[in-house]
Design a protein around this motif. Structure first.
Motif, PDB file in Angstrom:
ATOM      1  N   LEU A 164       6.783 -11.793   8.814  1.00  0.00           N
ATOM      2  CA  LEU A 164       7.101 -11.612   7.399  1.00  0.00           C
ATOM      3  C   LEU A 164       7.014 -12.982   6.738  1.00  0.00           C
ATOM      4  CD1 LEU A 164       8.359  -9.212   8.987  1.00  0.00           C
ATOM      5  CD2 LEU A 164      10.170  -9.171   7.277  1.00  0.00           C
ATOM      6  N   ARG A 165       6.205 -13.096   5.692  1.00  0.00           N
ATOM      7  CA  ARG A 165       5.918 -14.409   5.120  1.00  0.00           C
ATOM      8  C   ARG A 165       6.097 -14.408   3.602  1.00  0.00           C
ATOM      9  NH1 ARG A 165       0.870 -16.588   8.866  1.00  0.00           N
ATOM     10  NH2 ARG A 165       1.833 -15.964  10.857  1.00  0.00           N
ATOM     11  N   TYR A 166       6.795 -15.442   3.136  1.00  0.00           N
ATOM     12  CA  TYR A 166       7.051 -15.619   1.705  1.00  0.00           C
ATOM     13  C   TYR A 166       6.562 -16.995   1.290  1.00  0.00           C
ATOM     14  CZ  TYR A 166       9.598 -16.556  -2.623  1.00  0.00           C
ATOM     15  OH  TYR A 166       9.931 -16.915  -3.912  1.00  0.00           O
ATOM     16  N   PHE A 167       5.792 -17.035   0.211  1.00  0.00           N
ATOM     17  CA  PHE A 167       5.295 -18.297  -0.327  1.00  0.00           C
ATOM     18  C   PHE A 167       5.519 -18.325  -1.834  1.00  0.00           C
ATOM     19  CE2 PHE A 167       2.634 -17.144   3.305  1.00  0.00           C
ATOM     20  CZ  PHE A 167       2.757 -18.261   4.110  1.00  0.00           C
ATOM     21  N   ASN A 168       5.962 -19.468  -2.337  1.00  0.00           N
ATOM     22  CA  ASN A 168       6.142 -19.613  -3.778  1.00  0.00           C
ATOM     23  C   ASN A 168       5.912 -21.075  -4.144  1.00  0.00           C
ATOM     24  OD1 ASN A 168       6.900 -19.023  -6.509  1.00  0.00           O
ATOM     25  ND2 ASN A 168       8.914 -19.906  -6.065  1.00  0.00           N
ATOM     26  N   THR A 169       4.976 -21.313  -5.062  1.00  0.00           N
ATOM     27  CA  THR A 169       4.669 -22.679  -5.492  1.00  0.00           C
ATOM     28  C   THR A 169       4.599 -22.720  -7.010  1.00  0.00           C
ATOM     29  OG1 THR A 169       3.397 -23.123  -3.486  1.00  0.00           O
ATOM     30  CG2 THR A 169       3.043 -24.597  -5.349  1.00  0.00           C
ATOM     31  N   THR A 179       1.565 -34.873 -11.154  1.00  0.00           N
ATOM     32  CA  THR A 179       2.666 -33.961 -10.890  1.00  0.00           C
ATOM     33  C   THR A 179       3.992 -34.605 -11.277  1.00  0.00           C
ATOM     34  OG1 THR A 179       1.471 -32.933  -9.062  1.00  0.00           O
ATOM     35  CG2 THR A 179       3.858 -32.625  -9.113  1.00  0.00           C
ATOM     36  N   SER A 180       4.770 -33.953 -12.124  1.00  0.00           N
ATOM     37  CA  SER A 180       6.073 -34.488 -12.523  1.00  0.00           C
ATOM     38  C   SER A 180       7.220 -33.725 -11.857  1.00  0.00           C
ATOM     39  CB  SER A 180       6.229 -34.451 -14.036  1.00  0.00           C
ATOM     40  OG  SER A 180       6.119 -33.111 -14.510  1.00  0.00           O
ATOM     41  N   THR A 181       7.139 -32.405 -11.871  1.00  0.00           N
ATOM     42  CA  THR A 181       8.134 -31.580 -11.193  1.00  0.00           C
ATOM     43  C   THR A 181       7.432 -30.411 -10.521  1.00  0.00           C
ATOM     44  OG1 THR A 181       8.528 -30.196 -13.146  1.00  0.00           O
ATOM     45  CG2 THR A 181       9.943 -32.152 -12.869  1.00  0.00           C
ATOM     46  N   GLY A 182       8.064 -29.884  -9.505  1.00  0.00           N
ATOM     47  CA  GLY A 182       7.478 -28.728  -8.828  1.00  0.00           C
ATOM     48  C   GLY A 182       8.344 -28.278  -7.667  1.00  0.00           C
ATOM     49  N   ILE A 183       8.090 -27.063  -7.222  1.00  0.00           N
ATOM     50  CA  ILE A 183       8.772 -26.528  -6.051  1.00  0.00           C
ATOM     51  C   ILE A 183       7.750 -25.850  -5.155  1.00  0.00           C
ATOM     52  CG2 ILE A 183      11.001 -26.174  -7.188  1.00  0.00           C
ATOM     53  CD1 ILE A 183      10.244 -23.210  -7.481  1.00  0.00           C
ATOM     54  N   SER A 184       8.059 -25.844  -3.872  1.00  0.00           N
ATOM     55  CA  SER A 184       7.219 -25.155  -2.907  1.00  0.00           C
ATOM     56  C   SER A 184       8.132 -24.553  -1.845  1.00  0.00           C
ATOM     57  CB  SER A 184       6.230 -26.128  -2.258  1.00  0.00           C
ATOM     58  OG  SER A 184       5.484 -25.476  -1.239  1.00  0.00           O
ATOM     59  N   ASP A 185       8.155 -23.231  -1.765  1.00  0.00           N
ATOM     60  CA  ASP A 185       9.001 -22.528  -0.799  1.00  0.00           C
ATOM     61  C   ASP A 185       8.121 -21.772   0.195  1.00  0.00           C
ATOM     62  OD1 ASP A 185      11.327 -23.333  -2.104  1.00  0.00           O
ATOM     63  OD2 ASP A 185      11.249 -21.613  -3.466  1.00  0.00           O
ATOM     64  N   LYS A 186       8.467 -21.901   1.464  1.00  0.00           N
ATOM     65  CA  LYS A 186       7.751 -21.186   2.511  1.00  0.00           C
ATOM     66  C   LYS A 186       8.757 -20.653   3.514  1.00  0.00           C
ATOM     67  CE  LYS A 186       4.281 -21.848   6.168  1.00  0.00           C
ATOM     68  NZ  LYS A 186       3.361 -22.837   6.814  1.00  0.00           N
ATOM     69  N   GLU A 187       8.676 -19.356   3.796  1.00  0.00           N
ATOM     70  CA  GLU A 187       9.554 -18.744   4.792  1.00  0.00           C
ATOM     71  C   GLU A 187       8.720 -17.862   5.713  1.00  0.00           C
ATOM     72  OE1 GLU A 187      13.006 -16.758   3.336  1.00  0.00           O
ATOM     73  OE2 GLU A 187      13.358 -18.229   1.753  1.00  0.00           O
ATOM     74  N   LEU A 212      11.609 -34.036  -2.301  1.00  0.00           N
ATOM     75  CA  LEU A 212      12.783 -33.700  -1.493  1.00  0.00           C
ATOM     76  C   LEU A 212      12.437 -32.527  -0.600  1.00  0.00           C
ATOM     77  CD1 LEU A 212      15.457 -33.826  -4.356  1.00  0.00           C
ATOM     78  CD2 LEU A 212      14.780 -35.685  -2.822  1.00  0.00           C
ATOM     79  N   ARG A 213      12.743 -32.649   0.696  1.00  0.00           N
ATOM     80  CA  ARG A 213      12.360 -31.608   1.655  1.00  0.00           C
ATOM     81  C   ARG A 213      13.586 -31.045   2.374  1.00  0.00           C
ATOM     82  NH1 ARG A 213       8.133 -35.338   2.160  1.00  0.00           N
ATOM     83  NH2 ARG A 213       6.034 -34.434   1.888  1.00  0.00           N
ATOM     84  N   ASN A 214      13.537 -29.761   2.638  1.00  0.00           N
ATOM     85  CA  ASN A 214      14.566 -29.091   3.438  1.00  0.00           C
ATOM     86  C   ASN A 214      13.851 -28.159   4.403  1.00  0.00           C
ATOM     87  OD1 ASN A 214      16.941 -27.949   4.447  1.00  0.00           O
ATOM     88  ND2 ASN A 214      16.965 -26.382   2.850  1.00  0.00           N
ATOM     89  N   GLU A 215      13.955 -28.458   5.686  1.00  0.00           N
ATOM     90  CA  GLU A 215      13.240 -27.678   6.696  1.00  0.00           C
ATOM     91  C   GLU A 215      14.221 -27.245   7.778  1.00  0.00           C
ATOM     92  OE1 GLU A 215       8.939 -28.115   8.802  1.00  0.00           O
ATOM     93  OE2 GLU A 215      10.330 -29.788   9.111  1.00  0.00           O
ATOM     94  N   ASN A 216      14.202 -25.953   8.101  1.00  0.00           N
ATOM     95  CA  ASN A 216      15.106 -25.423   9.133  1.00  0.00           C
ATOM     96  C   ASN A 216      14.385 -24.398   9.991  1.00  0.00           C
ATOM     97  OD1 ASN A 216      17.926 -26.521   8.677  1.00  0.00           O
ATOM     98  ND2 ASN A 216      17.430 -25.807   6.603  1.00  0.00           N
ATOM     99  N   ARG A 217      14.800 -24.334  11.249  1.00  0.00           N
ATOM    100  CA  ARG A 217      14.309 -23.337  12.192  1.00  0.00           C
ATOM    101  C   ARG A 217      15.491 -22.666  12.872  1.00  0.00           C
ATOM    102  NH1 ARG A 217      10.648 -27.524  12.375  1.00  0.00           N
ATOM    103  NH2 ARG A 217       8.422 -26.947  12.348  1.00  0.00           N
ATOM    104  N   SER A 218      15.422 -21.360  13.033  1.00  0.00           N
ATOM    105  CA  SER A 218      16.492 -20.617  13.698  1.00  0.00           C
ATOM    106  C   SER A 218      15.876 -19.545  14.587  1.00  0.00           C
ATOM    107  CB  SER A 218      17.424 -19.945  12.675  1.00  0.00           C
ATOM    108  OG  SER A 218      17.976 -20.884  11.789  1.00  0.00           O
TER     109      SER A 218
END
Length: 268
Positions: A164-169, A179-187, A212-218
């Motif tokens: 199951l994959r979620y992407f948002n940029t 680039t001044s501001t932005g977000i990139s989400d990946k699950e 700024l990065r936030n990366e987690n694995r479970s």
């Protein structure tokens, strides 16, 4: 004329348990919790699943207390094992913004699941009558074979063995085209056929050219279950539970907590 709510038999097939709600109590299901309110007895009774295989483990967990959103219950250090499948004791603390005292009964089937009953009231209203009602409910509990509902079977067939994959940029640029501001989400949630999962999340945000990065694995075990006609994907890891509500949009795409995820073959 006696207008009390009659007793009701509850059959939770997906949890493999049945029990009888004593007369006078009205049930209301909210997600994985069942709340009982009485016609004339102050307080309430809360019923929910516990995923414990032994009473020794259940005793340890009971003494740690209960913490959840709006809930902070501390053991009164009187929990004890009363039979091969039951632990009882008392809590005090806060429940939904009220200061309360609670009588707890934990019961297991020996196969990795069971039921916890909390009889909760404000200290001035807490009494043996409320505790006796919880004991009535406890004495009616019968464990049996788990039977999946049609909705759970649908989601199991759709998701298990898949990724199951979620992407948002989203990116905004300044006047110079930088680039001044932005977000990139990946699950990524990989659901394996043996009941285990792998969950990867990577969130990045750009603010004034700083990334700024936030990366987690479970990893852990998962379950798909249906409560009151609503299906959920539950991930269990390190004593925590992460829950996603499963729905489809009008195009029959898969939504987890309202966000669209691609369901694809795993590439592991």
């Amino acid at each position: 004329m006696n207008s009390q709510t009659p007793q009701q038999t509850i059959n939770l097939e997906e949890l493999g348990v049945t029990f009888v709600i004593p007369s006078g109590w009205t049930p209301e299901i909210q997600d994985e919790y069942m709340f009982l309110k009485h016609d004339s007895i102050s307080g309430l009774i809360v019923i929910f699943e516990n995923k414990t295989k032994s009473t020794n483990k259940l005793l340890i967990l009971a003494n740690k207390g209960i913490e959840d959103e709006g809930v902070a219950l501390t053991s009164l250090n009187d929990f004890k094992i009363t039979s091969e499948n039951t632990v009882i004791g008392h809590y005090q603390g806060v429940f939904m913004d009220y200061v309360v005292k609670a009588y707890a009964i934990g019961k297991i089937n020996g196969l990795g699941s069971g039921v916890t009953i909390l009889a909760i009231a404000e200290p001035k209203d807490f009494n043996d009558i409320l505790k006796d009602e919880a004991e009535k409910l406890n004495s009616s509990i019968v464990f049996k074979e788990v039977k999946l509902s049609a909705k759970t079977q649908f989601w199991t067939n759709r998701l298990v063995g898949k990724s199951l994959r979620y992407f948002n940029t989203k990116t905004d640029f300044d006047y110079n085209g930088n680039t001044s501001t932005g977000i990139s989400d990946k699950e990524i949630i990989n659901l394996f056929n043996d009941g285990s999962f792998y969950y990867y999340i990577n969130n990045q945000s750009i603010v004034q050219s700083e990334t700024l990065r936030n990366e987690n694995r479970s990893s852990g075990d998962f379950r798909i279950i249906t409560y009151d006609e609503i299906s959920y994907l539950q991930l269990f890891f390190n004593g925590n539970t992460l829950e996603f509500k499963l729905t489809l949009n009008s195009e029959k795409n898969t939504l987890l907590n309202g966000r669209r995820y691609l369901v694809v073959d795993r590439d592991d």
